[in-house]
Design a protein around this motif. Structure first.
Motif, PDB file in Angstrom:
ATOM      1  N   PRO A 202       0.796  -1.243   0.000  1.00  0.00           N
ATOM      2  CA  PRO A 202       0.000   0.000   0.000  1.00  0.00           C
ATOM      3  C   PRO A 202       0.826   1.290   0.000  1.00  0.00           C
ATOM      4  N   PRO A 203       1.895   1.413   0.806  1.00  0.00           N
ATOM      5  CA  PRO A 203       2.688   2.652   0.711  1.00  0.00           C
ATOM      6  C   PRO A 203       3.333   2.854  -0.655  1.00  0.00           C
ATOM      7  N   VAL A 204       3.758   1.762  -1.297  1.00  0.00           N
ATOM      8  CA  VAL A 204       4.371   1.880  -2.623  1.00  0.00           C
ATOM      9  C   VAL A 204       3.350   2.408  -3.627  1.00  0.00           C
ATOM     10  N   CYS A 205       2.139   1.864  -3.585  1.00  0.00           N
ATOM     11  CA  CYS A 205       1.088   2.326  -4.502  1.00  0.00           C
ATOM     12  C   CYS A 205       0.649   3.749  -4.172  1.00  0.00           C
ATOM     13  N   THR A 206       0.734   4.119  -2.920  1.00  0.00           N
ATOM     14  CA  THR A 206       0.412   5.492  -2.535  1.00  0.00           C
ATOM     15  C   THR A 206       1.409   6.473  -3.150  1.00  0.00           C
ATOM     16  N   ILE A 207       2.657   6.043  -3.310  1.00  0.00           N
ATOM     17  CA  ILE A 207       3.646   6.877  -3.996  1.00  0.00           C
ATOM     18  C   ILE A 207       3.174   7.178  -5.418  1.00  0.00           C
ATOM     19  N   GLY A 208       2.737   6.116  -6.115  1.00  0.00           N
ATOM     20  CA  GLY A 208       2.250   6.293  -7.488  1.00  0.00           C
ATOM     21  C   GLY A 208       1.021   7.182  -7.554  1.00  0.00           C
ATOM     22  N   ILE A 209       0.105   7.019  -6.600  1.00  0.00           N
ATOM     23  CA  ILE A 209      -1.096   7.856  -6.570  1.00  0.00           C
ATOM     24  C   ILE A 209      -0.710   9.321  -6.355  1.00  0.00           C
ATOM     25  N   GLY A 210       0.223   9.559  -5.433  1.00  0.00           N
ATOM     26  CA  GLY A 210       0.676  10.924  -5.183  1.00  0.00           C
ATOM     27  C   GLY A 210       1.328  11.544  -6.404  1.00  0.00           C
ATOM     28  N   LEU A 211       2.149  10.756  -7.124  1.00  0.00           N
ATOM     29  CA  LEU A 211       2.788  11.267  -8.339  1.00  0.00           C
ATOM     30  C   LEU A 211       1.757  11.575  -9.415  1.00  0.00           C
ATOM     31  N   ALA A 212       0.773  10.686  -9.582  1.00  0.00           N
ATOM     32  CA  ALA A 212      -0.257  10.889 -10.603  1.00  0.00           C
ATOM     33  C   ALA A 212      -1.109  12.116 -10.304  1.00  0.00           C
ATOM     34  N   LEU A 213      -1.381  12.358  -9.035  1.00  0.00           N
ATOM     35  CA  LEU A 213      -2.183  13.519  -8.638  1.00  0.00           C
ATOM     36  C   LEU A 213      -1.330  14.766  -8.447  1.00  0.00           C
ATOM     37  N   GLN A 214      -0.014  14.608  -8.658  1.00  0.00           N
ATOM     38  CA  GLN A 214       0.945  15.699  -8.458  1.00  0.00           C
ATOM     39  C   GLN A 214       0.861  16.266  -7.038  1.00  0.00           C
ATOM     40  N   ASN A 215       0.645  15.361  -6.116  1.00  0.00           N
ATOM     41  CA  ASN A 215       0.623  15.715  -4.696  1.00  0.00           C
ATOM     42  C   ASN A 215       1.925  15.206  -4.096  1.00  0.00           C
ATOM     43  N   TRP A 216       2.905  16.080  -4.004  1.00  0.00           N
ATOM     44  CA  TRP A 216       4.240  15.656  -3.594  1.00  0.00           C
ATOM     45  C   TRP A 216       4.294  15.303  -2.109  1.00  0.00           C
ATOM     46  N   GLN A 217       3.397  15.874  -1.332  1.00  0.00           N
ATOM     47  CA  GLN A 217       3.363  15.528   0.090  1.00  0.00           C
ATOM     48  C   GLN A 217       2.941  14.078   0.287  1.00  0.00           C
ATOM     49  N   VAL A 218       1.947  13.650  -0.471  1.00  0.00           N
ATOM     50  CA  VAL A 218       1.502  12.253  -0.404  1.00  0.00           C
ATOM     51  C   VAL A 218       2.604  11.321  -0.888  1.00  0.00           C
ATOM     52  N   ALA A 219       3.241  11.674  -2.005  1.00  0.00           N
ATOM     53  CA  ALA A 219       4.285  10.814  -2.574  1.00  0.00           C
ATOM     54  C   ALA A 219       5.491  10.694  -1.646  1.00  0.00           C
ATOM     55  N   SER A 220       5.952  11.817  -1.105  1.00  0.00           N
ATOM     56  CA  SER A 220       7.139  11.776  -0.243  1.00  0.00           C
ATOM     57  C   SER A 220       6.839  11.116   1.100  1.00  0.00           C
ATOM     58  N   GLY A 221       5.673  11.357   1.658  1.00  0.00           N
ATOM     59  CA  GLY A 221       5.318  10.752   2.944  1.00  0.00           C
ATOM     60  C   GLY A 221       5.204   9.240   2.856  1.00  0.00           C
ATOM     61  N   SER A 222       4.576   8.745   1.795  1.00  0.00           N
ATOM     62  CA  SER A 222       4.448   7.292   1.627  1.00  0.00           C
ATOM     63  C   SER A 222       5.790   6.652   1.294  1.00  0.00           C
ATOM     64  N   ALA A 223       6.656   7.379   0.571  1.00  0.00           N
ATOM     65  CA  ALA A 223       7.993   6.858   0.281  1.00  0.00           C
ATOM     66  C   ALA A 223       8.787   6.683   1.570  1.00  0.00           C
ATOM     67  N   LEU A 224       8.682   7.661   2.456  1.00  0.00           N
ATOM     68  CA  LEU A 224       9.374   7.557   3.741  1.00  0.00           C
ATOM     69  C   LEU A 224       8.846   6.380   4.554  1.00  0.00           C
TER      70      LEU A 224
END
Length: 259
Positions: A202-224
């Motif tokens: 789920p965190p890995v897929c959340t990275i992709g969702i954040g990138l697709a939505l251009q929400n860098w906070q979501v992408a970086s937080g899930s990556a961490l």
């Protein structure tokens, strides 16, 4: 009177020295308790260790089956996250194979086997990148042809954008459990539960969702969160492998394992 005073002083000095030695012995005994606990864990036989090494090596390779499971589990996880469905996300956790290369990293760091470490890291990296790409594509498709209406970022997505001490503790416990289950084949039925608890996909897929939505906070937080979980699992599993008898004296390439 002077002799009496001297004798009392000598007696006091002796009592202090005895007490000091006793305290040091007690402190030394307390410090050795973790070591004694580790030594009390039953060690695996040479044949058992050889079999586990072979199994972990095979599971840490990026083959067709691995990529199929990554693609399916990432698709399920992404759709579960977008639809805000915990049940679907749990299903993705069971299917996801990302735990295998992470355990390979833990075993490689314990035994010092560079080839296994390289293979496991590459497998984990490829699986992670494939999952991110699939989640980005599914999120883009849903944005153009919305089969899941997104008025706001789902709570299941936001839940995986923050790393906390609780998540770290769960990852460590999951790594300990997963490695112990591998060293005890009779407990293999517990692996799906460990996969659900550690929640890697789920965190890995959340990275992709954040990138697709251009929400860098979501992408970086899930990556961490994903990196924290992966490192904690690898570290904890390495401790279990060490306690079960694996060491740097073992070599995978020529199958030399010292009992």
């Amino acid at each position: 009177m002077k002799d009496l005073g001297n004798s009392q002083t000598i007696k006091s000095d002796c009592e202090i020295r005895v007490k000091f030695r006793t305290d040091r012995q007690n402190m030394s005994g307390n410090n050795n308790r973790p070591t004694r606990l580790i030594r009390s864990i039953p060690k695996l036989t040479m044949e058992q260790r050889r079999k586990i090494i072979t199994d972990v090596q095979n599971d840490s390779k990026a083959n067709f089956d691995y990529f199929i499971l990554v693609a399916l589990s990432s698709s399920i996880a992404t759709l579960g996250l977008l639809s805000d469905s915990p049940a679907v996300i749990i299903g993705a956790m069971v299917v996801a194979p990302l735990m295998s290369p992470i355990l390979g990293i833990g075993l490689a760091t314990t035994t010092g086997e560079k080839k296994l470490l390289k293979d496991a890291l590459l497998t984990l990296l490829l699986g992670t990148l494939l999952s991110i790409v699939i989640s980005v594509l599914l999120t883009w498709i849903n944005d153009k042809l919305p089969f899941i209406s997104l008025h706001q970022i789902p709570s299941e997505v936001m839940f995986r954008t923050r790393s906390s001490p609780v998540d770290l503790t769960i990852a460590i416990a999951g790594g300990l459990a997963a490695a112990y289950v591998i060293t005890r084949p009779k407990l293999s039925a517990a692996l799906p539960g460990v996969a659900i608890a550690t929640a890697l996909m789920p965190p890995v897929c959340t990275i992709g969702i954040g990138l697709a939505l251009q929400n860098w906070q979501v992408a970086s937080g899930s990556a961490l969160l994903f990196i924290t979980n992966a490192v904690a699992i690898a570290f904890a599993s390495g401790l279990v492998f060490l306690a079960r008898g694996f060491s740097k004296e073992q070599r995978f390439g020529d199958s030399k394992i010292h009992a």
